[in-house]
Write a protein that holds these residues in place. Structure first.
Motif, short mmCIF file in Angstrom:
data_model
loop_
_atom_site.label_atom_id
_atom_site.label_comp_id
_atom_site.label_asym_id
_atom_site.label_seq_id
_atom_site.Cartn_x
_atom_site.Cartn_y
_atom_site.Cartn_z
N GLU A 228 0.81 -1.29 0.04
CA GLU A 228 -0.04 -0.16 -0.19
C GLU A 228 0.79 1.21 -0.11
O GLU A 228 0.80 2.23 -0.92
CB GLU A 228 -0.88 -0.08 1.16
CG GLU A 228 -1.79 1.19 1.37
CD GLU A 228 -3.01 1.29 0.14
OE1 GLU A 228 -3.74 2.15 0.11
OE2 GLU A 228 -2.97 -0.09 -0.67
N ILE A 229 2.10 1.20 0.80
CA ILE A 229 2.77 2.32 0.80
C ILE A 229 3.54 2.69 -0.49
O ILE A 229 3.60 3.87 -0.98
CB ILE A 229 3.64 2.18 1.99
CG1 ILE A 229 3.12 2.32 3.31
CG2 ILE A 229 4.91 3.26 1.93
CD1 ILE A 229 4.07 2.07 4.57
N SER A 230 3.88 1.43 -1.25
CA SER A 230 4.53 1.73 -2.32
C SER A 230 3.70 1.94 -3.39
O SER A 230 4.24 2.75 -4.28
CB SER A 230 5.35 0.30 -2.59
OG SER A 230 6.05 -0.27 -1.81
N GLU A 231 2.50 1.44 -3.43
CA GLU A 231 1.53 1.70 -4.66
C GLU A 231 1.00 3.30 -4.55
O GLU A 231 1.07 3.97 -5.55
CB GLU A 231 0.38 0.98 -4.30
CG GLU A 231 -0.70 1.02 -5.52
CD GLU A 231 -1.84 0.08 -5.38
OE1 GLU A 231 -3.22 0.67 -6.12
OE2 GLU A 231 -1.90 -0.80 -4.71
N LYS A 232 0.99 3.68 -3.32
CA LYS A 232 0.30 5.34 -3.45
C LYS A 232 1.48 6.26 -3.35
O LYS A 232 1.13 7.40 -3.36
CB LYS A 232 -0.31 5.52 -1.80
CG LYS A 232 -1.71 4.49 -2.02
CD LYS A 232 -2.71 4.55 -3.10
CE LYS A 232 -3.80 3.52 -3.25
NZ LYS A 232 -4.55 3.47 -1.99
N ARG A 233 2.71 5.86 -3.03
CA ARG A 233 3.78 6.78 -3.21
C ARG A 233 3.79 7.88 -2.33
O ARG A 233 4.32 9.03 -2.80
CB ARG A 233 3.97 7.03 -4.92
CG ARG A 233 3.96 5.97 -5.73
CD ARG A 233 4.33 6.29 -7.16
NE ARG A 233 4.45 5.34 -8.09
CZ ARG A 233 5.56 4.85 -8.32
NH1 ARG A 233 6.72 5.29 -7.89
NH2 ARG A 233 5.73 3.59 -9.25
N LEU A 234 3.54 7.75 -1.18
CA LEU A 234 3.49 8.81 -0.29
C LEU A 234 4.38 8.58 0.91
O LEU A 234 4.35 9.42 1.75
CB LEU A 234 2.09 9.15 0.17
CG LEU A 234 1.01 9.68 -0.88
CD1 LEU A 234 -0.35 9.82 -0.29
CD2 LEU A 234 1.71 11.21 -1.41
N GLY A 235 4.82 7.38 0.84
CA GLY A 235 5.72 7.10 2.06
C GLY A 235 5.07 6.71 3.40
O GLY A 235 5.67 6.63 4.38
N VAL A 236 3.70 6.40 3.16
CA VAL A 236 2.95 6.43 4.37
C VAL A 236 1.53 5.74 4.09
O VAL A 236 1.21 5.97 2.93
CB VAL A 236 2.84 7.74 5.37
CG1 VAL A 236 1.85 8.73 4.34
CG2 VAL A 236 2.08 7.63 6.68
N THR A 237 1.03 5.19 5.13
CA THR A 237 -0.38 4.62 4.94
C THR A 237 -1.15 4.76 6.57
O THR A 237 -0.63 4.87 7.50
CB THR A 237 -0.70 3.15 4.51
OG1 THR A 237 -1.86 2.76 4.57
CG2 THR A 237 0.14 2.45 5.59
N ALA A 238 -2.22 5.07 6.08
CA ALA A 238 -3.39 5.43 7.51
C ALA A 238 -3.72 4.05 7.78
O ALA A 238 -3.81 3.28 7.11
CB ALA A 238 -4.42 6.19 7.24
N VAL A 239 -3.96 3.83 9.29
CA VAL A 239 -4.66 2.79 9.72
C VAL A 239 -5.83 2.99 10.00
O VAL A 239 -6.15 3.75 10.98
CB VAL A 239 -3.64 2.07 10.89
CG1 VAL A 239 -4.43 0.80 11.33
CG2 VAL A 239 -2.42 1.59 10.26
#
Length: 324
Positions: A228-239
């Motif tokens: 998810e972090i790699s796909e969205k390319r923002l260096g972060v994901t929300a939980v």
């Protein structure tokens, strides 16, 4: 001419020019009078446009003054003195205030144009170095742009005189700004595409990418988190749990997890997430969001409106907008 002599000659000429022009500008303070005050008041009270005209170098100065006034809340138009008598005089409307700029105030074009500038009963303000010139005598008010001499060694090329005109135009614009109580926010409205405009006007919702909102469930596998972090390319994901953000996982969290564990098959998102992440609403100014990032030494902020997850604001997105 020897190289050393040439260098000395060049620097001396430049210094003489700058000192001469700076003195001419400083001397203008002594020529500010009731006519200047009345001119500002009339322009401020006018319901119509301000039309500024001139010829030659004065025409170029007039264009710059028009640009400054337009960007600071005084609607203005430039009218070239030579073109005015060939049709452009149609720009002039009843009740427009007119500023005519001419050092001598006696050039043929100015003598022809001056009576025409008052044909609708327009108020004529003359900016000239000679109050006793044709323009000076025909004007209702005079902006005194007197200079003792030009910086030009032959006292011919407009140097001190045009610098004085430019400075006097700036003084006029600033006086009008203060009359209007013109704020930086007002300035931004006229410069929405510039860095200042964006800093004062751009809100998070104006630049937030809502099509890339990285999110995982608390029980998501670490592989899912990394994807998810790699796909969205923002260096972060929300939980997300029950439509609420309960934490975030950054690429830094992933690196720390790998350093601390030989395997991560037993871990899930909630095991490595950061609780209570810094968040903002989409309605705040981007400049305020930037301050939050800097004050907390972070690069991403979770955007939440009324408890609803809207996306991630990244420092790089702000930098791309040229706000910094």
């Amino acid at each position: 001419m020897a190289a050393l002599d040439a260098k000395t000659t060049i620097l001396n000429a430049a210094k003489r020019t700058l000192l001469s022009e700076s003195k001419s500008v400083a001397d203008l303070v002594n020529y500010l009078d009731d006519d200047f005050v009345k001119s500002v008041e009339i322009i401020y009270q006018s319901k119509q446009r301000l039309v500024i005209t001139g010829i030659g170098k004065s025409a170029i100065i007039a264009q710059k003054i028009v640009a400054t006034l337009n960007s600071t809340g005084t609607p203005s138009l430039f009218l070239h003195a030579a073109e005015a008598v060939h049709g452009d005089l149609g720009m002039l409307q009843k009740d427009d205030v007119v500023i005519c700029i001419s050092k001598s105030g006696n050039s043929p074009e100015i003598k022809v144009l001056t009576p025409l500038l008052k044909r609708f009963g327009n108020t004529l303000i003359g900016m000239t170095a000679d109050k006793n010139s044709f323009l000076g005598k025909e004007s209702h008010y005079i902006l005194n742009a007197f200079v003792e001499e030009e910086a030009c060694p032959n006292n011919l090329a407009p140097t001190n005189s045009t610098t004085a005109q430019l400075a006097l135009g700036d003084a006029l614009a600033v006086a009008l700004m203060e009359m209007r109580n013109f704020k930086s926010e007002d300035f931004a409205l006229y410069h929405p595409g510039g860095a200042l405009g964006k800093k004062l006007l751009l809100r998070v919702k104006d630049m937030l990418d809502t099509t890339h909102t990285p999110q995982v469930t608390p029980d998501a596998s670490i592989k899912k988190v990394i994807m998810e972090i790699s796909e969205k390319r923002l260096g972060v994901t929300a939980v997300i749990e029950n439509n609420t953000v309960i934490g975030i996982i950054t690429d830094g969290d992933i690196r720390r997890m790998l350093n601390n564990n030989d395997t991560f098959t037993h871990l899930v998102a909630k095991d490595i997430m950061t609780h209570n992440p810094k968040n903002i609403s989409s309605d705040i100014l981007v400049s305020d969001a930037l301050n939050t990032l800097e004050n907390n030494a972070i690069t991403q902020l979770v955007v939440i409106d009324n408890g609803n997850y809207k996306g991630i604001l990244h420092l790089h997105d702000i930098l791309k907008e040229g706000i910094v």
